[in-house]
Design a protein around this motif. Structure first.
Motif, PDB file in Angstrom:
ATOM      1  N   VAL A  80     -51.131  -6.692  -7.853  1.00 49.85           N
ATOM      2  CA  VAL A  80     -49.838  -7.174  -7.950  1.00 49.85           C
ATOM      3  C   VAL A  80     -48.960  -5.957  -8.147  1.00 49.85           C
ATOM      4  CG1 VAL A  80     -48.450  -8.055 -10.133  1.00 49.85           C
ATOM      5  CG2 VAL A  80     -50.627  -9.242  -9.352  1.00 49.85           C
ATOM      6  N   PHE A  81     -49.290  -4.793  -8.906  1.00 55.10           N
ATOM      7  CA  PHE A  81     -48.396  -3.825  -9.052  1.00 55.10           C
ATOM      8  C   PHE A  81     -48.239  -3.125  -7.405  1.00 55.10           C
ATOM      9  CE2 PHE A  81     -49.248  -3.040 -13.704  1.00 55.10           C
ATOM     10  CZ  PHE A  81     -48.134  -3.713 -14.283  1.00 55.10           C
ATOM     11  N   GLU A  82     -49.191  -3.019  -6.655  1.00 55.13           N
ATOM     12  CA  GLU A  82     -49.030  -2.290  -5.556  1.00 55.13           C
ATOM     13  C   GLU A  82     -48.123  -2.983  -4.666  1.00 55.13           C
ATOM     14  OE1 GLU A  82     -53.014  -1.401  -4.082  1.00 55.13           O
ATOM     15  OE2 GLU A  82     -53.609  -0.121  -5.824  1.00 55.13           O
ATOM     16  N   ALA A  83     -48.439  -4.202  -4.450  1.00 51.65           N
ATOM     17  CA  ALA A  83     -47.589  -5.059  -3.678  1.00 51.65           C
ATOM     18  C   ALA A  83     -46.134  -5.219  -4.121  1.00 51.65           C
ATOM     19  CB  ALA A  83     -48.085  -6.392  -3.480  1.00 51.65           C
ATOM     20  N   GLY A  84     -45.996  -5.341  -5.501  1.00 48.81           N
ATOM     21  CA  GLY A  84     -44.743  -5.548  -6.218  1.00 48.81           C
ATOM     22  C   GLY A  84     -43.974  -4.374  -5.900  1.00 48.81           C
ATOM     23  N   ALA A  85     -44.397  -3.056  -6.051  1.00 51.71           N
ATOM     24  CA  ALA A  85     -43.876  -1.752  -5.704  1.00 51.71           C
ATOM     25  C   ALA A  85     -43.501  -1.860  -4.454  1.00 51.71           C
ATOM     26  CB  ALA A  85     -44.759  -0.772  -6.151  1.00 51.71           C
ATOM     27  N   ARG A  86     -44.144  -1.985  -3.461  1.00 50.46           N
ATOM     28  CA  ARG A  86     -43.672  -2.310  -2.034  1.00 50.46           C
ATOM     29  C   ARG A  86     -42.538  -3.220  -1.609  1.00 50.46           C
ATOM     30  NH1 ARG A  86     -44.733  -0.085   2.417  1.00 50.46           N
ATOM     31  NH2 ARG A  86     -46.630   1.130   1.511  1.00 50.46           N
ATOM     32  N   ALA A  87     -42.784  -4.213  -2.385  1.00 51.42           N
ATOM     33  CA  ALA A  87     -41.656  -5.526  -2.233  1.00 51.42           C
ATOM     34  C   ALA A  87     -40.378  -4.829  -2.787  1.00 51.42           C
ATOM     35  CB  ALA A  87     -41.962  -6.563  -2.812  1.00 51.42           C
TER      36      ALA A  87
END
Length: 191
Positions: A80-87
């Motif tokens: 969640v945090f990795e994909a959220g940071a990218r988004a």
């Protein structure tokens, strides 16, 4: 120009000027001039400058929420945090004017943006509750607020300096997000 097209044009021009000059320095006259219309045309679509600005912020928050939705659906906190940071960083990279409007420091901008930012904060809190067993409500809420604040200030830093490559900046933001989870381990449980 049809009504919906004109409204879109005014939103685009308003967003450009608010990003360039800030809320206080941007007038409806300047927006009308850049859009090639008269001020009464603006009033056909918006009550006043604050209404136009609020619509711009709403659009930005909705776009950011749309980009974050897939990240919030992933299976682990790290994902969640990795994909959220990218988004989030992609939103900043792809729409710097939208980001600038969302992160404006004028009092009205902050008040409008805070109320809209709540949409993202509530979604993140819900997802963290689903992924973390036993964490106290206040700790989850604190982490979700801190995550959003961190993203905004980190994004401002990166947008202004660009001293690291995009992918490195994404990894850095994700790492900072993950570092906040220690508050959940330290948080006293309520009886």
């Amino acid at each position: 120009m049809a009504g919906a097209e004109r409204r879109s044009q005014l939103l685009r021009v308003g967003r450009e000027l608010f990003a360039e000059q800030g809320y206080a320095a941007t007038s409806l006259d300047a927006i009308a001039k850049r859009a090639g219309v008269t001020k009464p045309v603006i009033y056909q679509h918006f009550e006043n400058k604050a209404d136009l600005f609020g619509s711009i912020v709403d659009d930005g928050v909705q776009e950011l929420a749309r980009r974050l939705r897939p990240a919030f659906a992933l299976g682990t906190i790290d994902e969640v945090f990795e994909a959220g940071a990218r988004a989030f960083m992609e939103f900043l990279r792809d729409d710097p004017q939208g980001f600038e409007t969302l992160s404006s420091n004028s009092p009205l901008a902050l008040a409008v943006e805070r109320s809209r930012r709540r949409i993202v904060q509530v979604a993140l809190s819900r997802r963290l509750h689903e992924l973390i067993d036993g964490a106290d409500d206040w700790a989850i809420e604190a982490v979700s607020y801190a995550t959003i604040g961190l993203a905004i200030y980190y994004g401002q830093w990166w947008a202004n300096s660009k001293s690291v490559a995009f992918d490195e900046a994404v990894r850095g933001l994700a790492s900072m997000f993950q570092g906040q989870l220690s508050i959940l381990e330290l948080a006293p449980q309520r009886p």
